[in-house]
Design an enzyme around this catalytic site. Structure first.
Site, mmCIF file in Angstrom:
data_model
loop_
_atom_site.group_PDB
_atom_site.id
_atom_site.type_symbol
_atom_site.label_atom_id
_atom_site.label_comp_id
_atom_site.label_asym_id
_atom_site.label_seq_id
_atom_site.Cartn_x
_atom_site.Cartn_y
_atom_site.Cartn_z
ATOM 1 N N HIS A 61 16.799 12.520 15.533
ATOM 2 C CA HIS A 61 16.567 12.448 14.431
ATOM 3 C C HIS A 61 15.643 10.946 14.426
ATOM 4 C CE1 HIS A 61 19.826 13.823 12.286
ATOM 5 N NE2 HIS A 61 20.135 13.552 13.188
ATOM 6 N N SER A 67 -13.074 5.429 23.316
ATOM 7 C CA SER A 67 -13.869 6.545 22.084
ATOM 8 C C SER A 67 -15.363 6.078 22.306
ATOM 9 C CB SER A 67 -13.183 5.200 20.986
ATOM 10 O OG SER A 67 -13.968 5.231 19.779
ATOM 11 N N LYS A 73 -10.585 0.692 21.791
ATOM 12 C CA LYS A 73 -9.484 1.899 22.301
ATOM 13 C C LYS A 73 -9.097 2.676 24.249
ATOM 14 C CE LYS A 73 -8.671 4.433 19.296
ATOM 15 N NZ LYS A 73 -7.168 4.899 18.088
ATOM 16 N N GLU A 111 -2.382 14.799 24.604
ATOM 17 C CA GLU A 111 -1.999 15.271 23.247
ATOM 18 C C GLU A 111 -3.491 16.885 23.559
ATOM 19 O OE1 GLU A 111 -4.478 12.462 20.535
ATOM 20 O OE2 GLU A 111 -4.952 11.905 22.690
#
Ligand code: ARG
Length: 464
Positions: A163, A284, A290, A297
């Site tokens: 979980h 970025s 960043k 991803e």
């Protein structure tokens, strides 16, 4: 690719009073994407021609001319100089037309006892067989990278989650081996798909076979197939293998996406478990600080694409009457994209794994939170004769107590623990440590570092 000259010259144009319109030509053409099958088309044509000669349908001189022409075509394809034309519909007509251009009449004899229906089914199977072999090799390289990392981290403790809440301490190596298992099943699935697809459709012709006494087994052998498709109608209409492959590919992608999701979470400073090498991240355009896990991803995102291809192919085949229908031309783009997406994702993933830097301290610190060894204490009580349900209750109370004190279960004194069960002795403290918890799980499939090392050794052998 010019679509200029009309279909007046199409091999089937004799039946028609007017050529297809330019729009219809463009709409029906597939050479823009099925030229990917070109080398397999040539390979299958050579085998077919040899067989036609062996059974006495074409003369020796015809075969020699066909072989010579196809050899030249193959080198043109490889050199990128083959004159592809959309006016010639698909890869099969393009190659046949060029052959006739190069060698004349013998080229016109090649299409005896075959149809584009059994031809395309053969080409796609040959293509997919090679693609599966490539995917299997890539899966192995990912598995090897996982084993390397697991070996270095058999003793690294991390919080195991259920979980997404801290559950119990596990070896990070053990966690990595879970992915090894997934990929082992994936490889089995693709190998199984390969077995089933490795049969020859050629000889089925349009659907009803041919009146020539062809030798299908000879062609099968020459092309490395294990046998022939037993029914000519099924041979030209079956696309199960493409669906099976895409389903297998979707499972691989789903597994990679799970690992990628974990990497994305773990690189977040709130976890801080791992760092990805800079070369696998991007920055970025506006936020100078960043460092984003884009590769992970993208693999996660591309998984959706392959899932879509499974559904596209199932939908393509649903309710299709026997035998071949032009619908089947639509099998290629999803299949090709599934192959590309899978192989590219596996390749980049295999490259990314060795660049993962593991922060042992952070992982271990996280495992110290969340009372991760509570189950160990309950099991300790069972060994002292307490029924498991009572032990569970006693430890649950102790956890509540620790929570109210703002500390961890493992930080309580023996005297405090004894309030919840008189069976607790001094030796209880050892089972509450991360090391104690891990080291006790030595059974088959367990997370004890010795067991993880043994599992790695076994896994290594399975790859050899
Ligand atoms: N380009 C077609 C395909 O990919 C080849 C088979 C066409 N056969 C036909 N009878 N129109 O399916």
């Amino acid at each position: 690719m010019p679509a200029n000259d009309k279909t007046r010259n199409a091999p089937w144009s004799g039946r028609f009073g007017e050529p297809a319109t330019e729009l219809v030509q463009r709409f029906t053409a597939s050479v823009g994407f099925d030229r990917r099958l070109a080398e397999f088309d040539v390979e299958a044509s050579v085998a077919h021609a040899r067989m036609l000669h062996a059974v006495g349908v074409i003369a020796k001189g015809d075969l020699a001319a066909i072989e010579k022409g196809l050899a030249q075509i193959l080198s043109e394809i490889r050199a990128g100089s083959f004159p592809w034309s959309e006016a010639h519909e698909d890869v099969h007509f393009n190659i046949e037309r060029r052959l006739t251009e190069l060698v004349g009449e013998p080229g016109k004899r090649l299409h005896t006892a075959r149809s584009r229906n059994d031809q395309v089914a053969t080409d796609v199977r040959l293509y997919l067989r090679a693609a599966i072999d490539q995917a299997l090799a890539l899966i192995k390289s990912v598995q090897r990278a996982l084993l390397e990392l697991a070996d270095a981290h058999a003793e690294t403790v991390m919080p195991g989650y259920t979980h997404l809440q801290v559950a119990q301490p596990v070896s990070f190596g053990h966690h990595l081996l879970a992915y090894f298992e997934m990929l082992a099943r994936d490889a089995q699935r693709l190998a199984d798909c390969r077995k089933r697809l490795n049969r020859l459709p050629l000889g089925a012709a349009a659907l009803a076979g041919t009146s020539f006494q062809i030798d299908r087994l000879m062609v099968a052998k020459e092309l490395g197939f294990d046998g022939v498709c037993e029914n000519s109608i099924d041979a030209v209409s079956d696309r199960d293998f493409a669906i099976e492959f895409c389903a297998g590919a979707a499972l691989v992608m789903m597994h990679l996406s799970r690992f990628c999701e974990e990497l994305i979470l773990w690189t977040n400073p709130r976890f801080g478990f791992v760092e990805l090498a800079d070369r696998f991240c991007t920055g970025s355009s506006i936020m100078p600080q960043k460092k984003n896990p884009d590769v992970a991803e993208l693999i996660r995102g591309k998984t959706g694409r392959v899932n879509g291809h499974v559904v596209a192919l199932l939908t393509l085949m649903k309710a299709q009457p026997l035998a071949y229908n032009r619908d089947n031309q639509e099998d290629k783009e999803p299949l090709f994209d599934a192959v590309d997406t899978l192989t590219l994702s596996l390749a980049v993933f295999a490259e990314m794994l060795p660049g993962i830097k593991v922060n042992r301290e952070e992982m271990e610190a996280a495992a110290r939170q969340g009372h991760a060894t509570a189950t160990d204490l309950a099991e300790y009580l069972v060994r002292k004769g307490v029924p498991f349900r009572e032990a569970h209750e006693a430890v649950a109370q102790a956890v509540r107590y620790a929570e109210s004190r703002g500390c961890q279960l493992a930080e309580l004194k023996v005297s405090e623990l004894q309030r919840f069960s008189p069976a607790i002795g001094k030796d209880a403290l050892a089972v509450l440590t991360l090391e104690g918890s891990l080291q006790s799980r030595t059974h088959l499939g367990g997370t004890a570092p010795v067991r993880v090392k043994a599992a790695i050794a076994k896994a290594r052998k399975s790859l050899a």
